[in-house]
Design a protein around this motif. Structure first.
Motif, short mmCIF file in Angstrom:
data_model
loop_
_atom_site.label_atom_id
_atom_site.label_comp_id
_atom_site.label_asym_id
_atom_site.label_seq_id
_atom_site.Cartn_x
_atom_site.Cartn_y
_atom_site.Cartn_z
N GLY A 105 0.83 -1.21 0.00
CA GLY A 105 0.00 0.00 0.00
C GLY A 105 0.86 1.25 0.00
O GLY A 105 0.50 2.27 -0.61
N SER A 153 2.42 5.34 6.98
CA SER A 153 2.62 5.04 5.56
C SER A 153 2.43 6.26 4.63
O SER A 153 3.30 6.54 3.80
CB SER A 153 1.71 3.88 5.15
OG SER A 153 1.57 3.82 3.78
N GLU A 168 1.82 -9.27 1.47
CA GLU A 168 2.09 -7.85 1.25
C GLU A 168 1.56 -7.56 -0.14
O GLU A 168 1.56 -8.44 -1.00
CB GLU A 168 3.59 -7.54 1.28
CG GLU A 168 4.29 -7.71 2.61
CD GLU A 168 4.18 -6.50 3.54
OE1 GLU A 168 3.49 -5.52 3.19
OE2 GLU A 168 4.81 -6.56 4.61
C1 LIG Z 1 -4.71 3.91 5.92
C2 LIG Z 1 -3.50 3.13 5.47
N1 LIG Z 1 -2.80 3.59 4.41
C3 LIG Z 1 -1.72 2.94 3.96
C4 LIG Z 1 -1.29 1.75 4.54
C5 LIG Z 1 -0.03 1.10 4.02
O1 LIG Z 1 -0.22 -0.16 3.50
P1 LIG Z 1 1.01 -1.23 3.47
O2 LIG Z 1 1.21 -1.73 4.85
O3 LIG Z 1 0.50 -2.28 2.52
O4 LIG Z 1 2.20 -0.52 2.92
C6 LIG Z 1 -2.01 1.23 5.61
C7 LIG Z 1 -1.56 -0.05 6.22
O5 LIG Z 1 -1.54 -0.31 7.34
C8 LIG Z 1 -3.13 1.94 6.10
O6 LIG Z 1 -3.83 1.49 7.15
#
Ligand SMILES: Cc1ncc(COP(=O)(O)O)c(C=O)c1O
Length: 349
Positions: free
Chosen positions: A55, A83, A183
């Protein structure tokens, strides 16, 4: 009983999907990834989808595809994991931290308006805990909007699936998400030029050297798991809603603040968050009963910056507790979580 805060729901069809890819001899990005992109785009209701490795990679690519770069400002809420902040830094941009609403726990419009400057190039708008943001007024600001659907696959706002409304939108398929590939992530758009950009930035080979490119590819093993999980996503969401209804009924006689679910929003209940003055005591009580409850956001972003004020985030963070809610919970476990919580509410208050 021992009830973790999250638990995977992997079945035989998921295992077969992945082992079939392993046996096929083609495990890196290929046909399965393209199939997953196609099916996920139909599910969300966008023309295009680009599968990526997480993400966070999805947010970074979304920013890059919008041309966000050095010195540009990107507004995001404080009450979110780190993130989006990291993705903005990856793009060379300046993360601008805004407050949330204290009833829906999502990004607050007035707080965003107060932070817009001529250098604002994008908004990152997460639908927190599975519940959609009131997105229309954000879209009316006319700033490119990245919908962050990491916690909300399948949720709807005024009959539209989340992920279909922003200029670009992103999903995460991390292990504990609504559906998983271990992932992984996805970037969605209806704009063919942005889609070309996303595809051209996701991998580095066979292309010109005049821009920075990445290796953010998804593997076919992950995509096969994604295809298999996507088939079961409606069942996952149905079960989440059923558990949320049970929790709502069992807790209706207590004076608790829950995430406000407006009737025009169809939440997928990624997290069941309640606000409680004695949150740490309640968490300790639940832990003694074997039920693991968590802060739904571990540390708000603005805590690292003493000059930034986000009073609603402070209020919610100091009281919010997330109790287990996921499709792998049995009916007995659901009852046990509620029995434990009710006992806690009676003894602590
Ligand atoms: C709101 C939000 N955005 C982005 C992410 C990032 O995703 P990832 O862990 O796949 O990089 C998360 C993950 O926990 C999230 O909860």
């Amino acid at each position: 009983m021992d009830i973790p805060h999250s638990r995977l729901l992997i079945d035989e069809s998921d295992i077969k999907a992945v082992t079939d890819v392993l046996a096929s001899g083609h495990i890196a990005q290929g046909r399965k990834t393209r199939d997953f992109e196609g099916e996920f785009a139909s599910f969300v209701g966008t023309k295009f989808a680009t599968a990526v490795s997480s993400g966070t990679a999805a947010i970074h690519l979304a920013l890059a595809s919008l041309g966000v770069g050095r010195g540009d400002e990107v507004i995001m809420p404080s009450y979110v994991c780190t993130s989006p902040y990291m993705a903005a830094l990856h793009a060379g941009a300046v993360p601008i931290i805004a407050d949330i609403g204290n009833s829906d726990f999502n990004l607050d419009l007035e707080s965003v308006k107060n932070r817009i400057t001529p250098r604002t190039k994008a908004l990152i708008v997460p639908h927190m805990f599975g519940c959609p943001v009131d997105i229309d007024p954000f879209l009316e600001l006319g700033i490119p909007l990245i919908e962050d659907c990491a916690q909300s696959a399948g949720a709807e706002y005024r009959g539209r699936r989340v992920g279909s409304m922003g200029r670009v939108s992103v999903f995460s398929f991390y292990a504990t998400k609504i559906m998983t590939t271990g992932e992984g992530g996805m970037v969605m758009t209806n704009d063919p030029e942005i889609n070309d950009q996303l595809k051209a930035l996701r991998d580095y080979d066979g292309r010109s050297l005049d821009v920075v490119r990445y290796n953010y590819k998804m593997t076919d093993m992950e995509a096969a798991l994604g295809l298999s999980q996507l088939k079961r996503l409606p069942d996952f969401i149905r079960r989440r809603k059923q558990i949320a209804r049970t929790y709502n009924n069992r807790l209706s006689s207590y004076n608790l603040s829950l995430q406000f679910q407006a009737p025009h929003k169809n939440s997928v209940h990624y997290r069941y968050v309640l606000l409680c003055e004695k949150m740490e005591q309640l968490r300790g009580h639940m832990r003694k009963r074997g039920v693991s409850c968590e802060k739904p956001v571990s540390v708000p972003l603005h805590f690292s910056f003493p000059n930034i004020r986000c009073p609603n985030t402070d209020f919610v963070y100091g009281r919010a507790i997330s109790i287990p809610l996921y499709p792998a919970l049995s009916d007995d476990e659901v009852d046990y979580v509620m029995d434990s919580l009710e006992l806690g509410l009676i003894t602590i208050f």
